[in-house]
Motif scaffolding. Sequence first.
Motif, short mmCIF file in Angstrom:
data_model
loop_
_atom_site.label_atom_id
_atom_site.label_comp_id
_atom_site.label_asym_id
_atom_site.label_seq_id
_atom_site.Cartn_x
_atom_site.Cartn_y
_atom_site.Cartn_z
N MET A 117 -15.59 -11.25 -39.90
CA MET A 117 -14.29 -11.06 -39.29
C MET A 117 -13.67 -9.76 -39.79
O MET A 117 -13.98 -9.28 -40.88
CB MET A 117 -13.34 -12.23 -39.63
N TRP A 118 -12.79 -9.19 -38.98
CA TRP A 118 -12.01 -8.02 -39.38
C TRP A 118 -10.66 -8.50 -39.88
O TRP A 118 -9.88 -9.10 -39.14
CB TRP A 118 -11.84 -7.05 -38.21
N HIS A 119 -10.38 -8.24 -41.17
CA HIS A 119 -9.19 -8.76 -41.84
C HIS A 119 -8.13 -7.66 -41.99
O HIS A 119 -8.43 -6.55 -42.44
CB HIS A 119 -9.55 -9.34 -43.21
N PHE A 120 -6.91 -8.02 -41.69
CA PHE A 120 -5.79 -7.07 -41.69
C PHE A 120 -5.44 -6.63 -43.11
O PHE A 120 -5.40 -7.44 -44.04
CB PHE A 120 -4.58 -7.71 -41.03
N ILE A 121 -5.16 -5.33 -43.27
CA ILE A 121 -4.66 -4.76 -44.52
C ILE A 121 -3.32 -4.11 -44.19
O ILE A 121 -3.27 -3.18 -43.36
CB ILE A 121 -5.62 -3.72 -45.12
N GLU A 126 -15.97 6.36 -45.37
CA GLU A 126 -16.01 6.15 -46.82
C GLU A 126 -15.40 4.81 -47.21
O GLU A 126 -15.94 4.09 -48.04
CB GLU A 126 -15.31 7.29 -47.53
N LYS A 127 -14.28 4.48 -46.61
CA LYS A 127 -13.61 3.22 -46.93
C LYS A 127 -14.13 2.05 -46.12
O LYS A 127 -13.82 0.90 -46.42
CB LYS A 127 -12.09 3.37 -46.71
N GLU A 128 -14.90 2.35 -45.06
CA GLU A 128 -15.41 1.33 -44.15
C GLU A 128 -14.27 0.48 -43.59
O GLU A 128 -14.30 -0.75 -43.60
CB GLU A 128 -16.47 0.46 -44.83
N LEU A 129 -13.27 1.20 -43.10
CA LEU A 129 -12.08 0.55 -42.57
C LEU A 129 -11.73 1.10 -41.19
O LEU A 129 -11.98 2.27 -40.90
CB LEU A 129 -10.87 0.81 -43.48
N LEU A 130 -11.15 0.26 -40.37
CA LEU A 130 -10.45 0.70 -39.19
C LEU A 130 -9.02 1.00 -39.63
O LEU A 130 -8.35 0.14 -40.20
CB LEU A 130 -10.46 -0.40 -38.12
N ILE A 131 -8.55 2.22 -39.40
CA ILE A 131 -7.24 2.67 -39.89
C ILE A 131 -6.39 3.16 -38.72
O ILE A 131 -6.90 3.87 -37.85
CB ILE A 131 -7.40 3.80 -40.93
N ALA A 178 5.99 11.03 -26.68
CA ALA A 178 6.27 12.30 -27.34
C ALA A 178 5.76 12.36 -28.77
O ALA A 178 5.76 13.42 -29.39
CB ALA A 178 7.78 12.57 -27.33
N ALA A 179 5.31 11.22 -29.32
CA ALA A 179 4.83 11.17 -30.70
C ALA A 179 3.32 11.36 -30.75
O ALA A 179 2.63 11.35 -29.73
CB ALA A 179 5.21 9.84 -31.35
N SER A 180 2.82 11.55 -31.96
CA SER A 180 1.37 11.67 -32.19
C SER A 180 0.95 10.57 -33.15
O SER A 180 1.46 10.49 -34.27
CB SER A 180 1.04 13.04 -32.77
N ALA A 181 0.04 9.71 -32.71
CA ALA A 181 -0.41 8.60 -33.55
C ALA A 181 -1.93 8.54 -33.52
O ALA A 181 -2.57 9.00 -32.57
CB ALA A 181 0.18 7.28 -33.07
N THR A 182 -2.51 7.98 -34.57
CA THR A 182 -3.97 7.97 -34.70
C THR A 182 -4.50 6.56 -34.92
O THR A 182 -3.82 5.69 -35.45
CB THR A 182 -4.42 8.84 -35.89
N MET A 183 -5.75 6.38 -34.53
CA MET A 183 -6.53 5.18 -34.82
C MET A 183 -7.96 5.64 -34.96
O MET A 183 -8.51 6.28 -34.07
CB MET A 183 -6.38 4.14 -33.71
N ARG A 184 -8.59 5.36 -36.11
CA ARG A 184 -9.93 5.86 -36.35
C ARG A 184 -10.67 4.93 -37.31
O ARG A 184 -10.07 4.05 -37.93
CB ARG A 184 -9.90 7.28 -36.94
N PHE A 185 -11.98 5.18 -37.43
CA PHE A 185 -12.79 4.44 -38.39
C PHE A 185 -13.11 5.36 -39.56
O PHE A 185 -13.61 6.47 -39.37
CB PHE A 185 -14.08 3.93 -37.75
N GLY A 204 -4.65 -1.25 -41.60
CA GLY A 204 -6.10 -1.19 -41.47
C GLY A 204 -6.71 -2.56 -41.27
O GLY A 204 -6.02 -3.59 -41.36
N PHE A 205 -8.00 -2.56 -40.98
CA PHE A 205 -8.80 -3.79 -40.92
C PHE A 205 -10.09 -3.54 -41.67
O PHE A 205 -10.72 -2.48 -41.51
CB PHE A 205 -9.11 -4.18 -39.47
#
Length: 291
Positions: free
Chosen positions: A253-257, A218-223, A208-215, A246-247
């Motif tokens: 490597m992709w590092h966690f933020i 500008e920040k060059e991040l996976l968010i 029932a929720a709305s969640a996002t995952m995108r690249f 984010g990563f």
Amino acid sequence: MMKNLSGLTLALLVTLSISAQDSSRAELSFYADALVNSSRPENRIRAAGEFYSRFKTYISTPESISNSFQDLPWLSVVTPADSTFRVITWQVEENDAFRYYGFIQFLSEEDLSHIELRDTRSLNSEYAAYDKDTWYGSVYYGIQPFVTTDKKIIYIILGFNAHTKQINQRVADILTIQDSNLAFGMPLFFTNDTTEVKSRILMEYADAASATMRFDREKELLIYDHVIPINTPEGPALVPDGSYHGFAYKKGMWHFIDTVFDVISEQPPGGREKESTKRDLFGREAGKKNE
């Protein structure tokens, strides 16, 4: 006289070919509509089988290379910047679950090849490696290339799947293609625990929720959204709280933020409205080109 007859024969063959193409597209559109919109599960399942068999034949034809499939909005088509291939996916609601279908089509008129993806999802793992026959079924909506330390181009590919009746998933997977072989997953995601390396990122949240995952270009991040458990009349549910993880890609490597933005949304968890403007992987309005 023979020349005129040959010309008429050629025109007839061209007409028949065009008619066959139009008929093929009409059949695809008909079954695609039925597999999504039919109210009866048995009709959706039958339409899914008919659409799949026709689509598999169609993408082996030269005509399919130039077809954007915009007339089939039930399909999701993502293409990397180099346009060497595209990933075509769709979902079918069966009885109490969704099944996913997919093809990777190579966009070369000299080589009309494709790879079929088979949705098994026998594992639900952030650490496993999958191939075309053990595909973690998803509808993909974004793809972003990056270069490894050994100068190979591989891809982060973003997808969605309706995991269960109560839980959806966003998936950030690693796609590797070499010749006609492909793999999903690679241990490149360093989490907040630096001893733990994941092969993909799975974000679960309430249906029932709305969640996002995108690249973010500008920040060059996976968010992606940070989700928290809340109590509902139906039981506990995971919903976004307005903050983002984010990563960032550094040294192969992709590092966690833990916190991407300093400002947290004031909207209540799970209460955000969907944007009226469609946006692509980088957050730009869909259809706009790089400036």
